[in-house]
Every structure is written in structure tokens, then in C-alpha cells.
Design a protein around this motif. Structure first.
Motif, mmCIF file in Angstrom:
data_model
loop_
_atom_site.group_PDB
_atom_site.id
_atom_site.type_symbol
_atom_site.label_atom_id
_atom_site.label_comp_id
_atom_site.label_asym_id
_atom_site.label_seq_id
_atom_site.Cartn_x
_atom_site.Cartn_y
_atom_site.Cartn_z
ATOM 1 N N ALA A 233 -4.932 -2.097 6.220
ATOM 2 C CA ALA A 233 -4.791 -1.162 5.501
ATOM 3 C C ALA A 233 -5.764 -1.253 4.098
ATOM 4 O O ALA A 233 -6.143 -2.279 3.747
ATOM 5 N N ARG A 234 -6.438 -0.091 3.479
ATOM 6 C CA ARG A 234 -7.240 -0.108 2.481
ATOM 7 C C ARG A 234 -6.694 0.643 1.443
ATOM 8 O O ARG A 234 -6.198 1.929 1.773
ATOM 9 N N ALA A 235 -6.902 0.301 0.233
ATOM 10 C CA ALA A 235 -6.572 1.066 -0.997
ATOM 11 C C ALA A 235 -7.643 0.736 -2.138
ATOM 12 O O ALA A 235 -7.674 -0.408 -2.548
ATOM 13 N N GLY A 236 -8.826 1.542 -2.034
ATOM 14 C CA GLY A 236 -9.900 1.255 -3.081
ATOM 15 C C GLY A 236 -10.586 0.049 -2.497
ATOM 16 O O GLY A 236 -10.835 -0.020 -1.445
ATOM 17 N N PHE B 116 0.902 -1.427 0.020
ATOM 18 C CA PHE B 116 0.130 0.144 -0.126
ATOM 19 C C PHE B 116 0.882 1.212 0.140
ATOM 20 O O PHE B 116 1.525 1.660 1.057
ATOM 21 N N ASP B 117 0.969 1.793 -1.076
ATOM 22 C CA ASP B 117 2.106 2.976 -1.433
ATOM 23 C C ASP B 117 1.339 4.142 -0.794
ATOM 24 O O ASP B 117 1.932 5.157 -0.270
ATOM 25 N N TRP B 118 0.153 4.498 -1.133
ATOM 26 C CA TRP B 118 -0.564 5.606 -0.681
ATOM 27 C C TRP B 118 -1.788 5.090 -0.167
ATOM 28 O O TRP B 118 -2.995 5.397 -1.084
ATOM 29 N N PRO B 119 -2.072 4.526 0.907
ATOM 30 C CA PRO B 119 -3.507 3.887 1.368
ATOM 31 C C PRO B 119 -4.352 4.864 1.627
ATOM 32 O O PRO B 119 -4.215 6.015 2.175
ATOM 33 N N GLN C 60 7.328 9.489 3.504
ATOM 34 C CA GLN C 60 6.562 8.560 4.201
ATOM 35 C C GLN C 60 7.188 7.673 4.981
ATOM 36 O O GLN C 60 8.399 7.338 5.012
ATOM 37 N N VAL C 61 6.398 7.266 6.285
ATOM 38 C CA VAL C 61 6.818 6.327 7.170
ATOM 39 C C VAL C 61 6.438 4.988 6.519
ATOM 40 O O VAL C 61 5.372 4.734 5.895
ATOM 41 N N ILE C 62 7.202 3.807 6.605
ATOM 42 C CA ILE C 62 7.115 2.661 6.048
ATOM 43 C C ILE C 62 7.013 1.324 7.198
ATOM 44 O O ILE C 62 7.781 1.679 8.222
#
Length: 187
Positions: A34-37, A11-14, A110-112
Motif C-alpha cells: 500500500a502507498r499513500a504519498g 491507509f484510509d484512501w491509498p 470502502q473494503v477494509i
């Protein structure tokens, strides 16, 4: 040397990244979700892992604020528009987390977070095997979040961790919903 995971849930930009729980206090299961779309991944964590994750992310963000010439605008508190108090979305546990890695990507600010599963008992390295040190993982979760989202993540995580069973004022241990037998230390 560790083999690369067969599958990385990335998830690069969740759209959303949170810690939440399922179950009543005293029997809660913690999840990093985590969710993306339409893609949602939930991995189980221990309460202590959740608390430590929030602490370490806050330390990274606080350290970034002290770097002279820092070009990143790191908030000291959670931006109001990023507060997320909603419950977890549909939880389907992907795996139970063993190790967690935390890092910083200065190219994207970004924090990873990288969550790796607990090894299955049959994957555990044998003590007398030199090759047993390399442990194959079937999957992992990698989430990258901007600094504001990271502050919101840590605030929510601390609130979730603190929302458990109340502590006994005498012994300091959690009070179970069905009662508590306090054992005071002898003086």
C-alpha cells in the motif's frame, strides 16, 4: 482478549494498493503493498492467502450488488482507469502476514483489509497458561479501498496468482523450471 497493536500502518484512501511478487515462478514471494504519498508498506503473504483474499473481496462486492436499495455503485468488473499492471515499488518487508481480516465500512463505501503478523515463536501462547490466549502484536496493516479499487485489486491479484508455474496436464502439480517428474496415480 487481544492487545491492540503498538503500531498500525493505516491507509484510509491509498494512492495504490496491490498484490505483487518478487522472484521467479516457483520461488516467488507475494506482497500486499500500500502507498499513500511517500509512505509505502509491504507485507509478505502466502500465495494461497493472496488468492483467498481476492476471492473473499469479490464475494463481499458481489453480495453488496444484491442488497436491495443499495446506494453504493459497485462495479461488476474492473474499471479501465483503475487497472494497475505496474511492478511493486521498492519492497522493504514490514512483516510476514499471519491472519487477515476483511470488512466493509458503509460510511465510506470502502473494503477494509487488516493484515496481522505471524506471531514470533517466543510470543506463542503456552498450552498450560490461561493468560497465553492473549497474544500481543507489535504492528498491523489496515488498508481501506473504495469499491472500484477493490475490483481492480482482485483482478490484479488473480492474474498474479495465475502467473506462476504451469501445471502438468497429467498430474496437476506445478512444473519446475529445471524439470518435472510426473507421478501418475495407479489405475
Amino acid at each position: 482478549m487481544t492487545d491492540a497493536p503498538a503500531h498500525v500502518h493505516e491507509f484510509d484512501w491509498p494512492d495504490r494498493v496491490v498484490i505483487g511478487t518478487v522472484g521467479p515462478p516457483g520461488a516467488r514471494t507475494f506482497y500486499l503493498q500500500a502507498r499513500a504519498g511517500a509512505q509505502i508498506v509491504s507485507v509478505a503473504l502466502e500465495k494461497e492467502q493472496s488468492a483467498l483474499l481476492a476471492q473473499k473481496i469479490d464475494e463481499i462486492l458481489d453480495q453488496l450488488r444484491t442488497v436491495e436499495g443499495n446506494r453504493f455503485s459497485v462495479p461488476t468488473s474492473t474499471p479501465v482507469e483503475l487497472v494497475d499492471n505496474d511492478p511493486l515499488e521498492a519492497v522493504q518487508e514490514q512483516f510476514r502476514t499471519g491472519t487477515i481480516g476483511i470488512g466493509w465500512d458503509p460510511t465510506t463505501a470502502q473494503v477494509i483489509i487488516e493484515a496481522h503478523p505471524l506471531p514470533a515463536d517466543d510470543d506463542a501462547p503456552e498450552e498450560d497458561s490461561l493468560d497465553g490466549i492473549a497474544e500481543a502484536e507489535s504492528e498491523m496493516l489496515r488498508v481501506k479501498m473504495p469499491v472500484g479499487t477493490a475490483r481492480a485489486f482482485t483482478q490484479r491479484t488473480r492474474e498474479i496468482v495465475d502467473a506462476g508455474r504451469p501445471l502438468c496436464t497429467l498430474c496437476g502439480y506445478p512444473i519446475d523450471p529445471d524439470g518435472h517428474t510426473c507421478t501418475l496415480p495407479e489405475i
